[in-house]
Design a protein around this motif. Structure first.
Motif, PDB file in Angstrom:
ATOM      1  N   TYR A  23       0.758   5.607  -0.578  1.00 51.53           N
ATOM      2  CA  TYR A  23      -0.083   6.810  -0.619  1.00 51.53           C
ATOM      3  C   TYR A  23       0.776   8.008  -0.965  1.00 51.53           C
ATOM      4  O   TYR A  23       1.911   8.111  -0.515  1.00 51.53           O
ATOM      5  CB  TYR A  23      -0.743   7.051   0.750  1.00 51.53           C
ATOM      6  CG  TYR A  23      -1.502   5.864   1.279  1.00 51.53           C
ATOM      7  CD1 TYR A  23      -0.894   4.931   2.100  1.00 51.53           C
ATOM      8  CD2 TYR A  23      -2.850   5.681   0.971  1.00 51.53           C
ATOM      9  CE1 TYR A  23      -1.588   3.842   2.595  1.00 51.53           C
ATOM     10  CE2 TYR A  23      -3.553   4.595   1.461  1.00 51.53           C
ATOM     11  CZ  TYR A  23      -2.909   3.684   2.269  1.00 51.53           C
ATOM     12  OH  TYR A  23      -3.608   2.610   2.748  1.00 51.53           O
ATOM     13  N   TYR A  24       0.207   8.898  -1.731  1.00 52.78           N
ATOM     14  CA  TYR A  24       0.875  10.143  -2.064  1.00 52.78           C
ATOM     15  C   TYR A  24      -0.072  11.310  -1.832  1.00 52.78           C
ATOM     16  O   TYR A  24      -1.278  11.217  -2.050  1.00 52.78           O
ATOM     17  CB  TYR A  24       1.306  10.165  -3.533  1.00 52.78           C
ATOM     18  CG  TYR A  24       2.333   9.137  -3.906  1.00 52.78           C
ATOM     19  CD1 TYR A  24       1.980   7.982  -4.587  1.00 52.78           C
ATOM     20  CD2 TYR A  24       3.680   9.321  -3.578  1.00 52.78           C
ATOM     21  CE1 TYR A  24       2.928   7.031  -4.930  1.00 52.78           C
ATOM     22  CE2 TYR A  24       4.624   8.381  -3.921  1.00 52.78           C
ATOM     23  CZ  TYR A  24       4.251   7.239  -4.602  1.00 52.78           C
ATOM     24  OH  TYR A  24       5.192   6.303  -4.934  1.00 52.78           O
ATOM     25  N   GLU A  25       0.514  12.402  -1.413  1.00 53.88           N
ATOM     26  CA  GLU A  25      -0.258  13.631  -1.395  1.00 53.88           C
ATOM     27  C   GLU A  25      -0.415  14.098  -2.831  1.00 53.88           C
ATOM     28  O   GLU A  25       0.427  13.823  -3.687  1.00 53.88           O
ATOM     29  CB  GLU A  25       0.471  14.688  -0.556  1.00 53.88           C
ATOM     30  CG  GLU A  25      -0.382  15.880  -0.198  1.00 53.88           C
ATOM     31  CD  GLU A  25      -1.643  15.489   0.508  1.00 53.88           C
ATOM     32  OE1 GLU A  25      -1.577  14.946   1.630  1.00 53.88           O
ATOM     33  OE2 GLU A  25      -2.718  15.731  -0.075  1.00 53.88           O
ATOM     34  N   LYS A  32       1.975  13.528  -6.729  1.00 56.31           N
ATOM     35  CA  LYS A  32       1.609  12.378  -7.572  1.00 56.31           C
ATOM     36  C   LYS A  32       2.183  12.527  -8.967  1.00 56.31           C
ATOM     37  O   LYS A  32       2.090  13.563  -9.595  1.00 56.31           O
ATOM     38  CB  LYS A  32       0.090  12.262  -7.642  1.00 56.31           C
ATOM     39  CG  LYS A  32      -0.519  11.659  -6.391  1.00 56.31           C
ATOM     40  CD  LYS A  32      -2.017  11.490  -6.545  1.00 56.31           C
ATOM     41  CE  LYS A  32      -2.619  10.867  -5.303  1.00 56.31           C
ATOM     42  NZ  LYS A  32      -4.091  10.747  -5.397  1.00 56.31           N
ATOM     43  N   GLY A  91      -0.321   5.852   6.710  1.00 59.62           N
ATOM     44  CA  GLY A  91      -1.282   6.910   6.477  1.00 59.62           C
ATOM     45  C   GLY A  91      -0.621   8.261   6.496  1.00 59.62           C
ATOM     46  O   GLY A  91       0.600   8.387   6.582  1.00 59.62           O
ATOM     47  N   ASN A  92      -1.469   9.305   6.449  1.00 62.74           N
ATOM     48  CA  ASN A  92      -0.942  10.656   6.288  1.00 62.74           C
ATOM     49  C   ASN A  92      -0.984  11.504   7.557  1.00 62.74           C
ATOM     50  O   ASN A  92      -0.704  12.691   7.498  1.00 62.74           O
ATOM     51  CB  ASN A  92      -1.707  11.373   5.165  1.00 62.74           C
ATOM     52  CG  ASN A  92      -3.191  11.502   5.478  1.00 62.74           C
ATOM     53  OD1 ASN A  92      -3.646  11.111   6.552  1.00 62.74           O
ATOM     54  ND2 ASN A  92      -3.945  12.049   4.546  1.00 62.74           N
ATOM     55  N   ARG A 128       0.852  -1.196   0.000  1.00 57.91           N
ATOM     56  CA  ARG A 128       0.000   0.000   0.000  1.00 57.91           C
ATOM     57  C   ARG A 128       0.884   1.241   0.000  1.00 57.91           C
ATOM     58  O   ARG A 128       1.764   1.367   0.844  1.00 57.91           O
ATOM     59  CB  ARG A 128      -0.924  -0.001   1.206  1.00 57.91           C
ATOM     60  CG  ARG A 128      -2.040  -1.024   1.117  1.00 57.91           C
ATOM     61  CD  ARG A 128      -2.868  -1.023   2.377  1.00 57.91           C
ATOM     62  NE  ARG A 128      -2.122  -1.570   3.499  1.00 57.91           N
ATOM     63  CZ  ARG A 128      -2.216  -1.128   4.742  1.00 57.91           C
ATOM     64  NH1 ARG A 128      -3.008  -0.119   5.018  1.00 57.91           N
ATOM     65  NH2 ARG A 128      -1.520  -1.682   5.698  1.00 57.91           N
TER      66      ARG A 128
END
Length: 122
Positions: free
Chosen positions: A58-60, A64, A103-104, A56
């Motif tokens: 995630y990018y802000e 991206k 997570g962020n 998994r």
């Protein structure tokens, strides 16, 4: 776990940099990892995160397509490949580890490294 970020520097707009975050004290393989950044006068913000297995990511939104987070658990290291850098990317970049999940939210991270400075000139 101690985290050591490196790889920052002064580059021109459009250039690339690869940041590294090396861990010591414990293996990183069970930790979710994240990269955050803080520009002068601004709050710390999430950049990218990766789960312990790498399944998994995630990018802000603002990174991206330009930044890629990856990890090599055998080397106990997490990377942030940054390309097409913009002056707005100028900041101190921090890596962080969290015991559960990914997570962020900065408050959910348990360990932080010192920042590595990235300066992008126009």
């Amino acid at each position: 776990v101690q985290l050591q970020a490196s790889g920052g520097g002064l580059v021109q707009a459009g250039d690339s940099l690869r940041l590294s975050c090396a861990a010591s004290g414990r293996t990183l393989s069970s930790y979710g990892m994240g990269w955050f950044r803080q520009a002068p006068g601004k709050e710390r913000e999430f950049v990218a995160g990766i789960s312990w297995s790498g399944s998994r990511i995630y990018y802000e939104d603002f990174v991206k397509g330009r930044f890629t987070i990856s990890r090599d658990n055998a080397k106990n290291t997490v990377y942030l490949q940054m390309s097409s850098l913009e002056p707005e990317d100028t900041a101190y970049y921090y890596c962080a580890a969290r015991i559960y999940g990914t997570g962020n939210s900065a408050s959910k991270y348990d360990y932080w490294g010192q920042g590595t400075e990235v300066t992008v000139s126009s």
